[in-house]
Design a protein around this motif. Structure first.
Motif, PDB file in Angstrom:
ATOM      1  N   ALA A  36      78.021 -63.244  -9.144  1.00 34.33           N
ATOM      2  CA  ALA A  36      76.847 -64.180  -8.517  1.00 34.33           C
ATOM      3  C   ALA A  36      75.494 -63.339  -8.738  1.00 34.33           C
ATOM      4  CB  ALA A  36      77.288 -64.213  -7.070  1.00 34.33           C
ATOM      5  N   THR A  37      74.438 -64.028  -8.550  1.00 32.05           N
ATOM      6  CA  THR A  37      73.349 -63.346  -8.330  1.00 32.05           C
ATOM      7  C   THR A  37      72.570 -63.238  -6.942  1.00 32.05           C
ATOM      8  OG1 THR A  37      72.295 -65.293  -8.818  1.00 32.05           O
ATOM      9  CG2 THR A  37      72.799 -63.798 -10.783  1.00 32.05           C
ATOM     10  N   GLY A  38      71.467 -62.996  -6.769  1.00 24.83           N
ATOM     11  CA  GLY A  38      70.655 -62.986  -5.376  1.00 24.83           C
ATOM     12  C   GLY A  38      71.035 -61.636  -5.007  1.00 24.83           C
ATOM     13  N   SER A  39      70.510 -61.234  -3.966  1.00 26.09           N
ATOM     14  CA  SER A  39      70.078 -59.844  -3.575  1.00 26.09           C
ATOM     15  C   SER A  39      71.550 -59.512  -3.007  1.00 26.09           C
ATOM     16  CB  SER A  39      69.155 -59.832  -2.198  1.00 26.09           C
ATOM     17  OG  SER A  39      69.411 -60.799  -1.123  1.00 26.09           O
ATOM     18  N   SER A  40      72.413 -60.444  -2.276  1.00 27.57           N
ATOM     19  CA  SER A  40      73.698 -59.962  -1.962  1.00 27.57           C
ATOM     20  C   SER A  40      74.673 -59.222  -2.416  1.00 27.57           C
ATOM     21  CB  SER A  40      74.448 -61.194  -1.239  1.00 27.57           C
ATOM     22  OG  SER A  40      73.414 -61.987  -0.414  1.00 27.57           O
ATOM     23  N   PRO A  41      74.796 -59.393  -3.750  1.00 23.72           N
ATOM     24  CA  PRO A  41      76.002 -58.575  -4.614  1.00 23.72           C
ATOM     25  C   PRO A  41      75.318 -57.394  -5.318  1.00 23.72           C
ATOM     26  CG  PRO A  41      75.180 -60.533  -5.834  1.00 23.72           C
ATOM     27  CD  PRO A  41      74.405 -60.689  -4.421  1.00 23.72           C
ATOM     28  N   ASN A  66      79.086 -66.304 -15.089  1.00 25.58           N
ATOM     29  CA  ASN A  66      78.252 -66.109 -13.903  1.00 25.58           C
ATOM     30  C   ASN A  66      78.266 -67.649 -13.346  1.00 25.58           C
ATOM     31  OD1 ASN A  66      77.008 -63.493 -14.628  1.00 25.58           O
ATOM     32  ND2 ASN A  66      75.908 -64.300 -12.750  1.00 25.58           N
ATOM     33  N   LEU A  67      77.713 -67.802 -11.991  1.00 24.27           N
ATOM     34  CA  LEU A  67      77.508 -68.934 -11.328  1.00 24.27           C
ATOM     35  C   LEU A  67      76.636 -69.879 -11.799  1.00 24.27           C
ATOM     36  CD1 LEU A  67      78.077 -67.681  -7.721  1.00 24.27           C
ATOM     37  CD2 LEU A  67      79.650 -69.182  -8.923  1.00 24.27           C
ATOM     38  N   ASP A  68      75.518 -69.397 -12.182  1.00 23.99           N
ATOM     39  CA  ASP A  68      74.366 -70.302 -12.199  1.00 23.99           C
ATOM     40  C   ASP A  68      73.178 -69.858 -13.018  1.00 23.99           C
ATOM     41  OD1 ASP A  68      73.790 -68.576 -10.327  1.00 23.99           O
ATOM     42  OD2 ASP A  68      74.122 -70.022  -8.560  1.00 23.99           O
ATOM     43  N   GLU A  69      72.330 -70.698 -13.390  1.00 20.27           N
ATOM     44  CA  GLU A  69      71.133 -70.259 -13.960  1.00 20.27           C
ATOM     45  C   GLU A  69      70.046 -71.393 -13.727  1.00 20.27           C
ATOM     46  OE1 GLU A  69      68.569 -68.408 -14.756  1.00 20.27           O
ATOM     47  OE2 GLU A  69      69.705 -67.484 -16.541  1.00 20.27           O
ATOM     48  N   SER A  80      64.889 -64.716 -14.741  1.00 19.79           N
ATOM     49  CA  SER A  80      66.305 -65.622 -15.074  1.00 19.79           C
ATOM     50  C   SER A  80      67.540 -64.912 -14.423  1.00 19.79           C
ATOM     51  CB  SER A  80      66.402 -65.653 -16.685  1.00 19.79           C
ATOM     52  OG  SER A  80      66.625 -64.142 -17.236  1.00 19.79           O
ATOM     53  N   TYR A  81      68.485 -65.464 -14.432  1.00 17.93           N
ATOM     54  CA  TYR A  81      69.661 -64.943 -13.672  1.00 17.93           C
ATOM     55  C   TYR A  81      70.258 -63.941 -14.940  1.00 17.93           C
ATOM     56  CZ  TYR A  81      69.627 -67.101  -9.481  1.00 17.93           C
ATOM     57  OH  TYR A  81      69.253 -67.762  -8.088  1.00 17.93           O
ATOM     58  N   TYR A  82      69.953 -64.321 -16.235  1.00 12.63           N
ATOM     59  CA  TYR A  82      70.480 -63.695 -17.489  1.00 12.63           C
ATOM     60  C   TYR A  82      69.931 -62.026 -17.307  1.00 12.63           C
ATOM     61  CZ  TYR A  82      70.944 -62.199 -22.346  1.00 12.63           C
ATOM     62  OH  TYR A  82      71.216 -61.632 -23.468  1.00 12.63           O
ATOM     63  N   LEU A 134      80.757 -64.229  -4.540  1.00  8.38           N
ATOM     64  CA  LEU A 134      79.701 -65.226  -3.901  1.00  8.38           C
ATOM     65  C   LEU A 134      78.917 -64.668  -2.984  1.00  8.38           C
ATOM     66  CD1 LEU A 134      82.149 -68.660  -3.018  1.00  8.38           C
ATOM     67  CD2 LEU A 134      80.740 -68.120  -5.065  1.00  8.38           C
ATOM     68  N   GLY A 135      77.488 -65.373  -3.181  1.00  7.04           N
ATOM     69  CA  GLY A 135      76.802 -64.976  -1.951  1.00  7.04           C
ATOM     70  C   GLY A 135      76.711 -66.632  -1.251  1.00  7.04           C
ATOM     71  N   ILE A 136      75.631 -66.743  -0.187  1.00  4.35           N
ATOM     72  CA  ILE A 136      75.544 -67.957   0.287  1.00  4.35           C
ATOM     73  C   ILE A 136      74.109 -68.176   0.651  1.00  4.35           C
ATOM     74  CG2 ILE A 136      75.756 -67.200   2.786  1.00  4.35           C
ATOM     75  CD1 ILE A 136      77.071 -69.756   3.678  1.00  4.35           C
ATOM     76  N   GLY A 137      73.651 -69.359   0.200  1.00  8.00           N
ATOM     77  CA  GLY A 137      72.355 -69.871   0.344  1.00  8.00           C
ATOM     78  C   GLY A 137      72.049 -70.420   1.844  1.00  8.00           C
ATOM     79  N   ARG A 138      70.909 -70.473   2.245  1.00  9.59           N
ATOM     80  CA  ARG A 138      70.474 -70.971   3.655  1.00  9.59           C
ATOM     81  C   ARG A 138      70.845 -72.331   3.877  1.00  9.59           C
ATOM     82  NH1 ARG A 138      65.825 -70.014   6.528  1.00  9.59           N
ATOM     83  NH2 ARG A 138      64.599 -70.250   4.627  1.00  9.59           N
ATOM     84  N   GLY A 140      73.776 -73.633   2.817  1.00  9.84           N
ATOM     85  CA  GLY A 140      75.207 -73.606   2.828  1.00  9.84           C
ATOM     86  C   GLY A 140      75.513 -73.641   1.454  1.00  9.84           C
ATOM     87  N   HIS A 141      74.856 -73.510   0.435  1.00  6.95           N
ATOM     88  CA  HIS A 141      75.113 -73.553  -1.004  1.00  6.95           C
ATOM     89  C   HIS A 141      75.970 -72.417  -1.539  1.00  6.95           C
ATOM     90  CE1 HIS A 141      71.156 -72.140  -2.629  1.00  6.95           C
ATOM     91  NE2 HIS A 141      71.892 -70.959  -2.581  1.00  6.95           N
ATOM     92  N   ILE A 142      76.679 -72.550  -2.496  1.00 14.61           N
ATOM     93  CA  ILE A 142      77.790 -71.500  -3.110  1.00 14.61           C
ATOM     94  C   ILE A 142      77.390 -71.724  -4.609  1.00 14.61           C
ATOM     95  CG2 ILE A 142      79.383 -70.755  -1.523  1.00 14.61           C
ATOM     96  CD1 ILE A 142      81.268 -73.026  -2.628  1.00 14.61           C
ATOM     97  N   GLY A 143      76.800 -70.745  -5.361  1.00 15.26           N
ATOM     98  CA  GLY A 143      76.205 -70.927  -6.451  1.00 15.26           C
ATOM     99  C   GLY A 143      74.842 -71.919  -6.382  1.00 15.26           C
ATOM    100  N   PHE A 144      74.869 -72.652  -7.000  1.00 19.53           N
ATOM    101  CA  PHE A 144      73.829 -73.685  -6.729  1.00 19.53           C
ATOM    102  C   PHE A 144      74.285 -75.151  -6.062  1.00 19.53           C
ATOM    103  CE2 PHE A 144      70.163 -71.348  -8.848  1.00 19.53           C
ATOM    104  CZ  PHE A 144      69.528 -71.126  -7.657  1.00 19.53           C
ATOM    105  N   ASN A 145      75.560 -75.094  -5.727  1.00 20.98           N
ATOM    106  CA  ASN A 145      75.999 -76.275  -5.195  1.00 20.98           C
ATOM    107  C   ASN A 145      75.304 -76.710  -3.938  1.00 20.98           C
ATOM    108  OD1 ASN A 145      78.418 -77.318  -7.198  1.00 20.98           O
ATOM    109  ND2 ASN A 145      78.634 -74.908  -6.636  1.00 20.98           N
ATOM    110  N   LYS A 204      68.929 -63.787   8.661  1.00 21.30           N
ATOM    111  CA  LYS A 204      68.725 -65.026   7.993  1.00 21.30           C
ATOM    112  C   LYS A 204      69.983 -65.762   7.631  1.00 21.30           C
ATOM    113  CE  LYS A 204      66.320 -64.641   4.335  1.00 21.30           C
ATOM    114  NZ  LYS A 204      65.459 -64.411   3.371  1.00 21.30           N
ATOM    115  N   LYS A 205      71.142 -65.088   7.889  1.00 20.68           N
ATOM    116  CA  LYS A 205      72.298 -65.843   7.482  1.00 20.68           C
ATOM    117  C   LYS A 205      73.118 -66.323   8.449  1.00 20.68           C
ATOM    118  CE  LYS A 205      71.459 -65.866   2.900  1.00 20.68           C
ATOM    119  NZ  LYS A 205      72.018 -64.937   2.072  1.00 20.68           N
ATOM    120  N   ALA A 206      72.822 -65.980   9.532  1.00 18.00           N
ATOM    121  CA  ALA A 206      73.730 -66.162  10.824  1.00 18.00           C
ATOM    122  C   ALA A 206      74.100 -67.490  11.027  1.00 18.00           C
ATOM    123  CB  ALA A 206      72.997 -65.251  11.838  1.00 18.00           C
TER     124      ALA A 206
END
Ligand code: GLP
Length: 244
Positions: A36-41, A66-69, A80-82, A134-138, A140-145, A204-206
């Motif tokens: 995964a990307t994002g700050s969490s990992p 990787n999950l997404d781009e 880029s996530y690359y 995985l991280g989680i978006g606000r 509720g997305h995982i990857g970019f789902n 922010k994720k609570a």
């Protein structure tokens, strides 16, 4: 699992990944990791790099997906996530570059569908993901789902939610520069992973963590599908867990 802080938690997660890689090495097998990307990992990757630099961990048997781009997106682009993955992990470890898979933001529109089908097929042919981070978006997305993503969805192109684009605005110098679309590994691709760890840090994720963990299982919160996965751990700090 709730940890005092993200640093301690990330060390535990990295240790589990390292153990899995070594177990597979002992058996002479490849270890297929979903990343995964994002700050969490970021701290997990820092710890994996530290283990490698100390001579405690080799990635010679590791294959990553990787999950997404973002789409469209040049690989050389700093957003880029690359770029992210090479900066935080791949440039510092002994992984074979041929074993790195990151959805390409440069595939032509005509080739996209087949490209996404092939991405899932490659994972399947390797026997599926051994581990997915995985991280989680606000939203509720995982990857970019994003909300509305079907439980049976495969890897595909998706339109990003406004909240997701707003959250990414600072990386792109304004929301108007954030791509409107992305390629994401599908929910079903993720759920087929043998082991999943989801990370969530900070206040922010609570509220989305509360909905993900205690709410109904619904496509409105794609991360809630993880409730039914037999081998998922959600790892968070005190702040992310504060509404549970
Ligand atoms: C992006 C990524 C997700 C990630 C999310 C959360 O949207 N596509 O995979 O989980 O950001 O990011 P962060 O970890 O920075 O909160």
């Amino acid at each position: 699992e709730i940890f005092e802080d993200s640093y301690e938690a990330s060390k535990v997660v990295a240790a589990e990944i390292a153990d899995l890689i070594r177990q597979k090495q002992d058996k002479g097998e490849a270890c297929v990791l979903g990343l995964a990307t994002g700050s969490s990992p970021i701290k997990v990757y820092e710890e994996l790099v530290r283990l490698h630099k100390n001579g405690e961990l080799s990635f010679h048997n590791v294959i990553t997906f990787n999950l997404d781009e973002y789409y469209p997106m040049d690989a050389e682009n700093r957003q880029s996530y690359y770029y992210f993955m090479h900066q935080h992990l791949f440039d510092h470890i002994d992984i074979n570059p041929e074993n790195i898979h990151i959805p390409s933001g440069q595939v032509s529109q005509e080739e996209l569908n087949q490209y996404c089908i092939d991405y899932d097929m490659k994972i399947k042919q390797l026997g599926g993901l051994d581990f997915q981070l995985l991280g989680i978006g606000r939203t509720g997305h995982i990857g970019f789902n994003e909300p509305g993503s079907h439980i049976n969805s495969g890897t595909r192109i998706i339109t990003l939610d406004h909240i997701t684009r707003r959250d990414a605005a600072s990386d792109f110098n304004g929301i108007e520069n954030v791509p409107k679309k992305a390629i994401t590994m599908g929910v079903s691709t993720i759920l087929k992973s043998k082991r999943i760890i989801m990370l969530a840090w900070g206040h922010k994720k609570a509220s989305i963590i509360k909905e993900t963990v205690e709410g109904q299982i619904t496509a409105t919160i794609p991360a809630s599908f993880l409730q039914n996965h037999p081998n998922t751990t959600m790892i968070m700090d005190q702040e992310a867990a504060s509404e549970l």
